[in-house]
Design an enzyme around this catalytic site. Structure first.
Site, PDB file in Angstrom:
ATOM      1  CG  PHE A 147      55.401 -31.982  41.869  1.00 52.83           C
ATOM      2  CD1 PHE A 147      55.495 -31.500  40.566  1.00 52.83           C
ATOM      3  CD2 PHE A 147      54.567 -33.069  42.104  1.00 52.83           C
ATOM      4  CE1 PHE A 147      54.775 -32.091  39.531  1.00 52.83           C
ATOM      5  CE2 PHE A 147      53.840 -33.665  41.084  1.00 52.83           C
ATOM      6  CZ  PHE A 147      53.949 -33.167  39.793  1.00 52.83           C
ATOM      7  CE  LYS A 171      56.937 -31.688  53.138  1.00 51.37           C
ATOM      8  NZ  LYS A 171      57.753 -31.792  51.916  1.00 51.37           N
ATOM      9  CD  GLU A 174      59.468 -34.579  49.064  1.00 50.16           C
ATOM     10  OE1 GLU A 174      58.738 -33.588  49.297  1.00 50.16           O
ATOM     11  OE2 GLU A 174      59.086 -35.757  49.207  1.00 50.16           O
ATOM     12  NE  ARG A 175      57.899 -35.077  43.741  1.00 55.30           N
ATOM     13  CZ  ARG A 175      56.965 -35.746  43.099  1.00 55.30           C
ATOM     14  NH1 ARG A 175      57.241 -36.312  41.937  1.00 55.30           N
ATOM     15  NH2 ARG A 175      55.756 -35.847  43.583  1.00 55.30           N
ATOM     16  CB  SER A 224      48.367 -37.501  46.195  1.00 54.05           C
ATOM     17  OG  SER A 224      49.063 -37.871  47.368  1.00 54.05           O
ATOM     18  CB  CYS A 283      44.713 -29.772  41.593  1.00 57.93           C
ATOM     19  SG  CYS A 283      44.302 -28.062  41.914  1.00 57.93           S
ATOM     20  CD  GLU A 383      45.459 -36.078  40.487  1.00 57.61           C
ATOM     21  OE1 GLU A 383      45.888 -36.647  41.507  1.00 57.61           O
ATOM     22  OE2 GLU A 383      45.261 -34.845  40.426  1.00 57.61           O
TER      23      GLU A 383
HETATM   24  P1  NAD Z   1      52.138 -35.752  47.201  1.00 57.06           P
HETATM   25  O1  NAD Z   1      50.902 -36.127  47.927  1.00 57.06           O
HETATM   26  O2  NAD Z   1      53.038 -36.837  46.746  1.00 57.06           O
HETATM   27  O3  NAD Z   1      53.047 -34.773  48.105  1.00 57.06           O
HETATM   28  C1  NAD Z   1      52.497 -33.638  48.723  1.00 57.06           C
HETATM   29  C2  NAD Z   1      53.282 -33.367  50.011  1.00 57.06           C
HETATM   30  O4  NAD Z   1      53.131 -34.482  50.896  1.00 57.06           O
HETATM   31  C3  NAD Z   1      54.777 -33.193  49.766  1.00 57.06           C
HETATM   32  O5  NAD Z   1      55.229 -32.094  50.516  1.00 57.06           O
HETATM   33  C4  NAD Z   1      55.394 -34.511  50.238  1.00 57.06           C
HETATM   34  O6  NAD Z   1      56.657 -34.344  50.827  1.00 57.06           O
HETATM   35  C5  NAD Z   1      54.408 -35.012  51.280  1.00 57.06           C
HETATM   36  N1  NAD Z   1      54.268 -36.479  51.278  1.00 57.06           N
HETATM   37  C6  NAD Z   1      54.389 -37.322  50.218  1.00 57.06           C
HETATM   38  N2  NAD Z   1      54.172 -38.602  50.609  1.00 57.06           N
HETATM   39  C7  NAD Z   1      53.895 -38.560  51.932  1.00 57.06           C
HETATM   40  C8  NAD Z   1      53.581 -39.559  52.898  1.00 57.06           C
HETATM   41  N3  NAD Z   1      53.505 -40.843  52.574  1.00 57.06           N
HETATM   42  N4  NAD Z   1      53.366 -39.172  54.173  1.00 57.06           N
HETATM   43  C9  NAD Z   1      53.431 -37.861  54.539  1.00 57.06           C
HETATM   44  N5  NAD Z   1      53.740 -36.868  53.646  1.00 57.06           N
HETATM   45  C10 NAD Z   1      53.962 -37.213  52.365  1.00 57.06           C
HETATM   46  O7  NAD Z   1      51.682 -34.818  45.973  1.00 57.06           O
HETATM   47  P2  NAD Z   1      52.574 -34.255  44.778  1.00 57.06           P
HETATM   48  O8  NAD Z   1      52.909 -35.381  43.864  1.00 57.06           O
HETATM   49  O9  NAD Z   1      53.649 -33.401  45.291  1.00 57.06           O
HETATM   50  O10 NAD Z   1      51.516 -33.284  44.070  1.00 57.06           O
HETATM   51  C11 NAD Z   1      50.577 -33.729  43.126  1.00 57.06           C
HETATM   52  C12 NAD Z   1      49.218 -33.969  43.759  1.00 57.06           C
HETATM   53  O11 NAD Z   1      48.780 -32.774  44.407  1.00 57.06           O
HETATM   54  C13 NAD Z   1      48.146 -34.291  42.743  1.00 57.06           C
HETATM   55  O12 NAD Z   1      47.347 -35.331  43.252  1.00 57.06           O
HETATM   56  C14 NAD Z   1      47.354 -33.008  42.618  1.00 57.06           C
HETATM   57  O13 NAD Z   1      46.008 -33.163  42.215  1.00 57.06           O
HETATM   58  C15 NAD Z   1      47.432 -32.506  44.011  1.00 57.06           C
HETATM   59  N6  NAD Z   1      47.165 -31.080  44.081  1.00 57.06           N
HETATM   60  C16 NAD Z   1      45.949 -30.695  44.540  1.00 57.06           C
HETATM   61  C17 NAD Z   1      45.614 -29.352  44.565  1.00 57.06           C
HETATM   62  C18 NAD Z   1      44.259 -28.927  45.046  1.00 57.06           C
HETATM   63  O14 NAD Z   1      44.011 -27.736  45.125  1.00 57.06           O
HETATM   64  N7  NAD Z   1      43.353 -29.849  45.357  1.00 57.06           N
HETATM   65  C19 NAD Z   1      46.530 -28.393  44.126  1.00 57.06           C
HETATM   66  C20 NAD Z   1      47.790 -28.810  43.681  1.00 57.06           C
HETATM   67  C21 NAD Z   1      48.089 -30.173  43.654  1.00 57.06           C
END
Ligand code: NAD
Length: 491
Positions: A147, A171, A174-175, A224, A283, A383
């Site tokens: 997001f 994809k 969704e937020r 994450s 991140c 985090e």
């Molecule tokens: P998230 O892991 O909750 O969601 C990421 C994606 O995974 C979304 O599209 C979501 O729909 C999907 N998802 C969520 N739960 C799932 C599940 N149980 N099974 C399958 N798919 C699922 O992450 P977020 O809250 O949207 O974003 C924040 C996180 O992203 C932080 O941990 C941040 O550090 C990380 N991030 C990392 C980088 C990097 O370059 N390493 C860059 C941006 C964000």
């Protein structure tokens, strides 16, 4: 309910459920995201698979003409996209503009594909025998986004993927799906052939369907660590290439020479901006600020407190705002709980950002400063993803490096110093693979590769830069021998 974009058409999702897209600055419901299904994924992948047949044989020089058009349209719509990002995510307009600029830079770099994708050849690998290798597109790739950067993060992958001749299913989170919706409107208007780019909305069911679909050749995931690991193991088990970028716990180290009269304000500004910029939802955001030696630590405490007190918190649409809201009430509550537990475990609170936000209508938390943070505390290990400065001290550069390398995450780290020798030692010894020297947010540009190590990255080939061309192509090597009676090698 917002629509999918499949095979060049805006289509209704098969979803039975949806989630609200909420402006976190005022809790206004902006739209509903359908939580798509296996059928949505099947339609999108089948359209992408069909489009691949002609797209892969479209010369690269023709494919990139769409990227030139896209770049020009993105420039025209940059202000509109920035406003959308601010509305659905909350970050300030200035931050949104910066992220759109980064997205555009990805497109600019991907227009270099004819050079970047070129193979190699060599004459006379043996007597009368030549060899060449080419990089060939593979098929349907999918991107799954978080997001926190609605425009920029998806662009880390797909412009390169399609420039290489692959087709794509995205994809979005969704937020924050509205920015992607606008970008697909732009893609539709520039006349990109049907099925080359497809958009499917949803949550975990769509992710799992993409990770297991037989016709998806590779997955680029950002989110994450927990989900990154799940995506990596699931998609690898289904025979796909995977690059899965996960969470972070970033440490910034301040040496005494970065806190003298000339350097102090630069160190404070850069480190505080790293931690509270985008409300800490980056991140690459710093989390723990380690002062080397007592005197550095004491100066840091004073400087950081003064700096965070000057930060205006409010709607990202207001030009006077320095920091916007968090993404949701759940995120706010989680961070407030982490702060409370840190205080129970012995950390001292110097600025309490939980106070003074009652009058604001959204999910606000002001910058918060904790000192005397110790390694064993929960807040020092997880985090935070919010505007919380954790201050601690250590006795030497060596002990700071040990602290960094004990953390399972290894996305980024920064050293503030004037000493080249210290900087070299730091770069040589730390685990995180994106490193800043006097740079609080060391985000690699589009022509370098992006990605951390340890539990911040699952895979082998990182995002964008030259490296990503290997992710989106397969190398084919041919060895040639032509029988020629006049050749000096004729037998
Ligand atoms: P998230 O892991 O909750 O969601 C990421 C994606 O995974 C979304 O599209 C979501 O729909 C999907 N998802 C969520 N739960 C799932 C599940 N149980 N099974 C399958 N798919 C699922 O992450 P977020 O809250 O949207 O974003 C924040 C996180 O992203 C932080 O941990 C941040 O550090 C990380 N991030 C990392 C980088 C990097 O370059 N390493 C860059 C941006 C964000």
């Amino acid at each position: 309910m917002i629509k999918n974009f499949i095979d060049g058409n805006w289509t209704t999702s098969y979803a039975k459920e949806s989630v609200d897209v909420i402006n976190p600055a005022n809790c206004e419901v902006l739209a509903q995201t359908p939580l798509g299904t296996q059928e949505d994924v099947n339609s999108a992948v089948s359209a992408a698979k069909k489009a691949f047949l002609t797209w892969r044989s479209t010369p690269a020089i023709e494919r990139i003409q769409y990227l030139f058009k896209l770049k020009s349209e993105l420039e025209k719509h940059a202000a509109e996209l920035s406003l959308l990002i601010t509305r659905e995510h909350g970050k300030t307009l200035l931050e949104s503009k910066g992220s759109v600029r980064r997205a555009i830079q990805m497109v600019e770099t991907a227009t270099g594909i004819p050079s970047l994708m070129m193979g190699e050849n060599f004459e006379d690998i043996a007597r009368g025998i030549d060899s060449s290798s080419i990089k060939r597109p593979i098929g349907v790739f999918a991107g799954i986004a978080p997001f926190n950067f609605p425009a920029m993060v998806p662009f880390w992958f797909w412009p390169f993927a399609i420039a290489c001749g692959n087709t794509y299913v995205l994809k979005a989170s969704e937020r924050v799906p509205l920015t992607s919706l606008k970008i697909f409107e732009i893609l539709d208007n520039i006349g990109l052939p049907k099925g080359v780019m497809n958009l499917v909305h949803g949550g975990k069911d769509v992710v799992n369907a993409l990770c297991t679909h037989k016709d998806v050749k590779g997955i680029s995931f950002v989110g994450s660590t927990e989900v990154a690991e799940h995506v990596y193991t699931t998609a690898c088990a289904h025979g796909k290439r995977v690059q899965a970028l996960g969470g972070a716990k970033n440490v910034m180290v301040v040496l005494p020479d970065a806190m003298d009269e000339t350097t102090q304000s630069k160190t404070i500004n850069s480190s505080v901006d790293s931690i509270v910029g985008c409300a800490g939802e980056r991140c690459l955001a710093g989390s723990l600020l380690l002062g080397v030696k007592e005197s550095t630590y004491e100066k840091l405490k004073i400087g950081v407190v003064n700096k965070v007190k000057s930060i205006n918190v409010g709607s990202g649409e207001d030009p006077k705002t320095h920091m916007g809201p968090l993404i949701s009430e759940q995120a706010r509550e989680r961070i407030c709980r982490l702060v409370s537990r840190a205080v129970e475990q012995g950390a001292k609170i110097l600025v309490d950002g939980r106070e003074g936000v009652e009058h604001l209508p959204g999910y606000f938390l002001k910058p918060t400063v904790l000192c005397d943070v110790e390694k064993h505390m929960e807040i020092a290990q997880v985090e935070v993803f919010g505007p919380v400065v954790l201050l601690s001290k250590t006795e030497s550069l060596e002990s700071a490096i040990s602290w960094i390398n004990e953390i399972p995450y290894a996305n980024t780290t920064t050293l503030f110093t004037n000493s080249g020798a210290s900087a070299r030692k730091f770069v040589y010894e730390v685990d995180p693979s994106m490193i800043g020297i006097n740079i609080g947010v060391p985000a690699p540009m589009s022509f370098f590769s992006f990605g951390g190590s340890k539990t911040s990255f699952y895979g082998d080939v990182k995002a964008h830069g030259k490296e990503c061309i290997n992710f989106f192509t397969e190398t084919y090597t041919t060895i040639y021998r032509w029988y020629d009676e006049s050749s000096i090698w004729a037998e």
